[in-house]
Write an enzyme that holds these catalytic residues in place. Structure first.
Site, PDB file in Angstrom:
ATOM      1  N   ASP A   1      -5.468  -4.507  -3.474  1.00 40.68           N
ATOM      2  CA  ASP A   1      -5.747  -3.076  -3.597  1.00 40.68           C
ATOM      3  C   ASP A   1      -4.493  -2.290  -3.924  1.00 40.68           C
ATOM      4  O   ASP A   1      -4.562  -1.252  -4.584  1.00 40.68           O
ATOM      5  CB  ASP A   1      -6.395  -2.540  -2.329  1.00 40.68           C
ATOM      6  CG  ASP A   1      -5.427  -2.446  -1.155  1.00 40.68           C
ATOM      7  OD1 ASP A   1      -4.648  -3.408  -0.946  1.00 40.68           O
ATOM      8  OD2 ASP A   1      -5.452  -1.425  -0.446  1.00 40.68           O
TER       9      ASP A   1
ATOM     10  N   TRP B   1       1.244   6.798   4.011  1.00 32.10           N
ATOM     11  CA  TRP B   1       0.093   6.852   3.100  1.00 32.10           C
ATOM     12  C   TRP B   1      -0.811   8.041   3.426  1.00 32.10           C
ATOM     13  O   TRP B   1      -1.363   8.678   2.503  1.00 32.10           O
ATOM     14  CB  TRP B   1      -0.690   5.539   3.137  1.00 32.10           C
ATOM     15  CG  TRP B   1      -1.562   5.331   4.341  1.00 32.10           C
ATOM     16  CD1 TRP B   1      -1.243   4.679   5.478  1.00 32.10           C
ATOM     17  CD2 TRP B   1      -2.914   5.776   4.500  1.00 32.10           C
ATOM     18  NE1 TRP B   1      -2.298   4.689   6.363  1.00 32.10           N
ATOM     19  CE2 TRP B   1      -3.341   5.349   5.782  1.00 32.10           C
ATOM     20  CE3 TRP B   1      -3.800   6.480   3.691  1.00 32.10           C
ATOM     21  CZ2 TRP B   1      -4.622   5.621   6.273  1.00 32.10           C
ATOM     22  CZ3 TRP B   1      -5.085   6.755   4.177  1.00 32.10           C
ATOM     23  CH2 TRP B   1      -5.486   6.330   5.454  1.00 32.10           C
TER      24      TRP B   1
ATOM     25  N   TYR C   1     -24.151 -12.983  -7.814  1.00 33.12           N
ATOM     26  CA  TYR C   1     -23.544 -13.944  -8.745  1.00 33.12           C
ATOM     27  C   TYR C   1     -23.199 -15.250  -8.016  1.00 33.12           C
ATOM     28  O   TYR C   1     -22.096 -15.793  -8.162  1.00 33.12           O
ATOM     29  CB  TYR C   1     -22.305 -13.343  -9.420  1.00 33.12           C
ATOM     30  CG  TYR C   1     -22.651 -12.385 -10.540  1.00 33.12           C
ATOM     31  CD1 TYR C   1     -22.890 -12.846 -11.834  1.00 33.12           C
ATOM     32  CD2 TYR C   1     -22.776 -11.022 -10.295  1.00 33.12           C
ATOM     33  CE1 TYR C   1     -23.207 -11.968 -12.861  1.00 33.12           C
ATOM     34  CE2 TYR C   1     -23.097 -10.131 -11.313  1.00 33.12           C
ATOM     35  CZ  TYR C   1     -23.319 -10.606 -12.610  1.00 33.12           C
ATOM     36  OH  TYR C   1     -23.652  -9.740 -13.617  1.00 33.12           O
TER      37      TYR C   1
ATOM     38  N   ASP D   1      -8.910  11.629  11.244  1.00 36.88           N
ATOM     39  CA  ASP D   1      -7.942  10.807  10.514  1.00 36.88           C
ATOM     40  C   ASP D   1      -7.493  11.565   9.263  1.00 36.88           C
ATOM     41  O   ASP D   1      -8.269  11.787   8.335  1.00 36.88           O
ATOM     42  CB  ASP D   1      -8.602   9.483  10.138  1.00 36.88           C
ATOM     43  CG  ASP D   1      -7.631   8.477   9.548  1.00 36.88           C
ATOM     44  OD1 ASP D   1      -6.787   8.874   8.730  1.00 36.88           O
ATOM     45  OD2 ASP D   1      -7.743   7.285   9.890  1.00 36.88           O
TER      46      ASP D   1
ATOM     47  N   THR E   1      -2.974 -27.620  -2.291  1.00 35.71           N
ATOM     48  CA  THR E   1      -3.741 -28.590  -1.514  1.00 35.71           C
ATOM     49  C   THR E   1      -4.525 -27.831  -0.443  1.00 35.71           C
ATOM     50  O   THR E   1      -3.962 -27.024   0.289  1.00 35.71           O
ATOM     51  CB  THR E   1      -2.809 -29.614  -0.843  1.00 35.71           C
ATOM     52  OG1 THR E   1      -2.013 -30.239  -1.847  1.00 35.71           O
ATOM     53  CG2 THR E   1      -3.614 -30.677  -0.110  1.00 35.71           C
TER      54      THR E   1
ATOM     55  N   GLU F   1       0.829  -1.207   0.000  1.00 36.95           N
ATOM     56  CA  GLU F   1       0.000   0.000   0.000  1.00 36.95           C
ATOM     57  C   GLU F   1       0.862   1.255   0.000  1.00 36.95           C
ATOM     58  O   GLU F   1       0.610   2.206  -0.752  1.00 36.95           O
ATOM     59  CB  GLU F   1      -0.900  -0.041   1.235  1.00 36.95           C
ATOM     60  CG  GLU F   1      -1.610   1.229   1.590  1.00 36.95           C
ATOM     61  CD  GLU F   1      -2.177   1.132   3.001  1.00 36.95           C
ATOM     62  OE1 GLU F   1      -1.551   1.637   3.949  1.00 36.95           O
ATOM     63  OE2 GLU F   1      -3.254   0.519   3.138  1.00 36.95           O
TER      64      GLU F   1
ATOM     65  N   TYR G   1      -9.137 -21.826  -3.997  1.00 33.03           N
ATOM     66  CA  TYR G   1      -8.657 -23.090  -4.558  1.00 33.03           C
ATOM     67  C   TYR G   1      -9.251 -23.356  -5.942  1.00 33.03           C
ATOM     68  O   TYR G   1      -9.380 -24.493  -6.353  1.00 33.03           O
ATOM     69  CB  TYR G   1      -8.971 -24.248  -3.595  1.00 33.03           C
ATOM     70  CG  TYR G   1      -8.220 -24.150  -2.292  1.00 33.03           C
ATOM     71  CD1 TYR G   1      -6.837 -24.278  -2.247  1.00 33.03           C
ATOM     72  CD2 TYR G   1      -8.889 -23.905  -1.100  1.00 33.03           C
ATOM     73  CE1 TYR G   1      -6.139 -24.160  -1.065  1.00 33.03           C
ATOM     74  CE2 TYR G   1      -8.200 -23.797   0.101  1.00 33.03           C
ATOM     75  CZ  TYR G   1      -6.824 -23.925   0.112  1.00 33.03           C
ATOM     76  OH  TYR G   1      -6.128 -23.815   1.295  1.00 33.03           O
TER      77      TYR G   1
END
Length: 998
Positions: free
Chosen positions: A263, A722, A431, A572, A142, A89, A304
């Site tokens: 992302d 960031w 879906y 923030d 596996t 990120e 998987y």
């Protein structure tokens, strides 16, 4: 609602001190100074000042190896559990910073340097994923089930559900010549705080590590940091750390393993799209972004490779290809392989992820990688179609998850409880995937942080702006993007405040004027009190109900039973910056669509400007930051890290875990072992300069019974990388999209073009350069002597030009300047080129010897090149190899010391020598050559026979990249041995095969 204070008058110039800071910065360079001096908008200047603050070594944002830290400060625990970690990120945000710097200054070299640093330190190199070539796409991994509590690990690797087939591996090999995964590992221990060291690249201090491995309930406070390259040097003797996470019939093998967070790669591609739109045009790095997008498609697949929806009844079916693709960006993908000796490590695996969170979707990346207008369509055969499908699917996903108020909540899974259990009755579906309120992790719940609203919705705002600017205002994709972002802006802006503070109760619920909790609904009237110079954005959300099952956009219900409660006002800074960008792109999109700002667009524009203005008052000289309370920091001391009975091993800091500090685990959580604390596991944290402050406050303030800090809560001021980039780029994006057209200030002449490149051909010279800020047209000039005088040969608006009025063999010198109505810039730096006829076909071989070649590595831009060679004797006499030499011609692409490696040779590597020779005069395709000689022990090449294969590998000692595409002797199409006349063979100093470059 937002305070209706008057829009402040923005000064046109910064203070003299600020200007001097910009003009004298050591990192700026002459071109930046000129560009900065010409700026006339405070938002531009504030971006450039923050750029200098972030890049100033004294600020502490970067490590000695040039890696961006997660934060300047070290004592912190969130997703990275130490401030001097870094994440994928952080790298993706670094690109955003450098792209906008390139836009303003025309200097894109910093963006390229950031990408190079990423390739060096956080994308595993070929030697750091050494057995990937053994991967079997028909059996990718596996299976092992995920568990609801960390105490229930290790999880048995039992293959209960046979994995499906990986449909991407073959086409990625066809496109790039290998399947070395071109994705970032998400977490790096930059200063080697844990002490594990970099096993496969010991010259690097930065070390690949991982943390979360034990299911949805494992928080950062419960995770066990461990090396991504595990040769059993640490952890349990003979097992390493793997036996904490998975259980096998035998001891875990020595292995390497990496995890990417989708992302970050999505943001990297997103940034490269905008760089291209802002004038960046170096195909080398744009192609790298395409390649990253190609591999990022693994994020579209079930963990998987099970068929999507097949596990609804608890009986998953392995997929046979794209039927295992949900076409969304899942939380992660992972890949790994063996480190064993004598062939025991010759295996590899790869997985996708079954859990999909709304925050990781990136519609801009999907647009760039799928649409011709996006300009970043990858090489693989089905990549464009996959990303085209993903673009629509992501927009549908956002629409499906939008609450009736406008917030986006949760996600979906193809593997209920991480173990392909049957879906609960009545769960909504998308879906054939099941709705998951808080996918991936539960401590804290993953759908609460407001940053997981701003990150993805800012990208939807970008797409809305892109499509509106391109005139696409009627497609279903546009309608979904517009509806989602419009509803979201309308919801979020009601909970954003400037120069006033919202009134809340003790539990963080917003209150109205009568003191009643606001529990959702449209247009809330939040009570406020005056607080000049402050800002507040939402901090978290609670969710009620679920979205209706998805039946297509035309049948979308608006989700009347899916509701959000907004809570916990926050300061923030990173979320603020991202939110401002969402407001900015949305506002600009309304103007692009309608010719002027809509009512909501104008409110978004005004709100963005007010937030930018008030945020600047919190710049402390190294960034914009505010103190923050960390009530969760009692968890540094509580015993929460689970270690099962019978497991004992060594941590990288030298301590034995669990040691003697453990307390019995809670049997209700399914385990049988002990708990230790964060500090028990990582004792070196006690040397942190802020540890004594935290420890004393814990002893004097925290009440373990009430779980309250009764005499003060730990408070820290953090400068997260960031966050600083997000707020810095918010100034730039507001200026680029809005303020530069609203200021009414006097226009200026454009900046000087930089990045001029010249490529000579037969009867032509191809020129290209980067966008110059403020340029309307470019003036291309040529001379036949360095320094001029120059003659104007063309004027145009494009960023490339082909000069065909040239004579082969003549040396030409070129410069470019930029013009607009206000004047012309100075000339760019000069470049030179000598057009020449295409080289003649190599002559037929002299005598009875010839050289054959195949490309051992077809990645033309990685950090090593691998010619595979053999000598063939078609004559009737044996020839001693000690009489022969081979020369392979190439360009070094940045002069550095180099190393010759013989990986394998039929005649024995000990009988080969390799000299790397710098040519006295560089020519096209060759400024160096590799000369291979043979010792007497190599014997002879017999008549009618060949030497057998020689596998050669060359790297620079600093592991920087080569660019082989223009190398004289390189041919990526030769995947099998074939006669090759563009490498030379000498017998006793005489050329007997091939040609030398001229």
């Amino acid at each position: 609602m937002i305070a209706s204070s008057k829009r402040k008058i923005i000064a046109l110039m910064l203070t003299l001190t600020m200007l001097l800071s910009l003009l004298t910065s050591a990192a700026a360079g002459a071109e930046q100074v000129q560009s900065a001096a010409a700026l006339d908008n405070v938002h531009q200047e504030r971006f450039l000042q923050m750029y200098e603050q972030i890049k100033d070594p004294a600020s502490g944002y970067f490590s000695p190896e040039g890696i961006p830290y997660h934060a300047i400060e070290t004592l912190m625990s969130e997703a990275p559990d130490y401030g001097h970690m870094t994440t994928s990120e952080a790298y993706s945000y670094w690109f955003w910073l450098e792209a906008l710097y390139g836009y303003y200054t025309g200097d894109w070299t910093h963006l390229e340097a950031a990408w190079d640093n990423m390739e060096k330190f956080i994308i595993p190199s070929a030697k750091e994923q050494p057995t990937m070539s053994y991967y079997n796409p028909s059996s990718p991994a596996t299976s092992a089930g995920e568990k609801p509590q960390p105490d229930m690990y290790p999880s048995q690797i039992d293959g209960k559900y046979p994995a499906g087939r990986d449909p991407l591996d073959a086409e990625l090999k066809a496109a790039y010549g290998n399947n070395d995964t071109y994705l970032m590992h998400w977490l790096v221990d930059v200063d080697n705080f844990y002490g594990f060291g970099n096993l496969l690249n010991p010259s690097h201090t930065a070390t690949y590590v991982n943390t979360f491995q034990r299911g949805e309930q494992e928080s950062v406070w419960e995770a066990v940091p461990h090396p991504s390259q595990d040769d059993h040097s640490f952890g349990k003797p003979g097992e390493g750390f793997m036996s904490l996470f998975t259980k096998e019939t035998a001891a875990p093998a020595k292995q390497w393993r990496y995890t990417n967070a989708t992302d970050a790669e999505g943001r990297a591609v997103q940034v490269m799209y905008w760089a291209k739109e802002m004038g960046y045009n170096n195909p080398v790095y744009l192609d790298k972004a395409k390649k990253m997008g190609d591999y990022l498609r693994y994020g579209m697949f079930d963990k998987y490779f099970m068929k999507i929806g097949s596990a609804a009844n608890g009986a998953p079916a392995p997929g046979s290809g794209k039927d295992a693709a949900h076409y969304l960006m899942s939380w992660y993908t992972a890949w790994g392989g063996g480190l064993g000796d004598n062939g025991t490590g010759n295996w590899a695996w790869r997985i996708g992820a079954s859990h999909v969170h709304h925050a990781y979707q990136n519609v801009v990346a999907a647009y760039a990688l799928s649409q011709p207008e996006g300009g970043l369509i990858p090489k693989s055969a089905t990549a464009q179609q996959d990303w085209n499908t993903s673009l629509k699917r992501q927009l549908e996903f956002y629409t499906w998850l939008q609450s009736s108020e406008g917030a986006i909540g949760g996600g979906a899974t193809n593997s209920w409880d991480g173990d392909y259990k049957a879906y609960p009755a009545g769960v909504s579906r998308f879906y054939d995937m099941a709705y998951d309120e808080d996918p991936v992790y539960h401590d804290p719940p993953s759908n609460t942080w407001f940053g997981f609203q701003t990150w993805p919705l800012e990208r939807v705002a970008e797409l809305y702006y892109i499509m509106a600017s391109n005139g696409d205002t009627s497609s279903e994709n546009f309608k979904m993007a517009k509806q989602v972002i419009e509803n979201w802006i309308d919801w979020s802006i009601d909970y954003v405040f400037v120069n006033e503070k919202p009134v809340t109760d003790a539990n963080g619920y917003y209150l109205d004027a009568n003191g009643n909790r606001i529990l959702g609904g449209q247009d809330p009237a939040v009570a406020t009190i005056s607080q000049p110079g402050q800002f507040y954005v939402p901090g978290s959300q609670e969710w009620k109900g679920q979205p209706d099952t998805w039946k297509g956009y035309s049948s979308f219900t608006g989700n009347p039973n899916f509701r959000v409660v907004t809570k916990d006002p926050s300061q923030d800074v990173g979320v603020l910056g991202n939110y401002i960008k969402a407001l900015t792109f949305y506002a600009a999109g309304t103007k692009a669509e309608n010719g002027d700002y809509s009512a909501l667009g104008n409110e978004a524009k005004t709100t963005a400007e007010e937030l930018l203005e008030v945020a600047w008052g919190h710049n402390d000289g190294i960034g914009i930051a505010l103190p923050e309370s960390r009530a969760d920091y009692y968890r540094y001391f509580t015993k929460e890290v689970y270690i099962p009975n019978g497991w004992s091993g060594t941590f990288g800091q030298g301590n034995v875990i669990p040691g003697n500090a453990g307390v019995p685990s809670d049997p209700a959580k399914g385990g049988n072992g002990v708990y230790i604390s964060y500090a028990d596991l990582r004792p070196d944290i006690k040397n942190d300069p802020q540890w004594s402050y935290l420890e004393q406050l814990y002893k004097n303030s925290y009440n373990p019974v009430t779980k309250k800090w009764e005499n003060g809560t730990p408070t820290f001021t953090y400068h997260r990388f960031w966050s600083q980039v997000d707020i810095a780029t918010a100034y730039a994006e507001y200026d680029r999209l809005i303020a530069s057209g609203d200021t009414g200030s006097e226009p200026t002449a454009p900046a000087v073009p930089v990045g001029l490149r010249a490529a000579a051909g037969d009867g032509k010279v191809e020129l290209s350069w980067n966008n110059a800020a403020g340029a309307a047209e470019y003036v291309i000039k040529r001379a036949e002597a360095s320094g001029g005088p120059y003659t104007v040969i063309a004027e145009q608006s494009g960023l490339s030009f082909t000069d065909t009025n040239v004579t082969n063999g003549t040396t030409y010198y070129y410069v470019v300047s930029a013009t607009n109505a206000q004047g012309e810039s100075a000339n760019s730096a000069e470049v030179t080129a000598v057009p020449a006829a295409a080289p003649e076909e190599p002559e037929e071989p002299i005598g009875d010897l010839k050289l054959q070649y195949k490309a051992g590595d077809t990645n033309a831009t990685d950090n090593q090149f691998k010619p595979h060679l053999r000598i063939v004797n078609t004559g009737t006499k044996d020839v001693p190899l000690s009489e022969l030499k081979i020369r392979y011609y190439y360009t070094i692409d940045g002069d550095q010391p180099q190393t010759f490696n013989c990986d394998w040779a039929t005649v024995g590597c000990s009988n080969l020598s390799g000299n790397l020779v710098k040519r006295d005069e560089a020519v096209e395709g060759a400024d160096y050559y590799l000369e291979i000689g043979f010792a007497a022990g190599a014997g002879s090449v017999a008549a009618g026979a060949d030497t057998g294969e020689m596998q050669i590998r060359i790297n620079k000692n600093d592991w920087s990249n080569y660019s082989e595409a223009d190398d004289f002797s390189y041919d990526p199409t030769k995947s099998a041995f074939a006669d090759w006349n563009k490498a030379a063979l000498y017998h006793n100093g005489k050329l007997v095969w091939g040609t030398e470059p001229k």
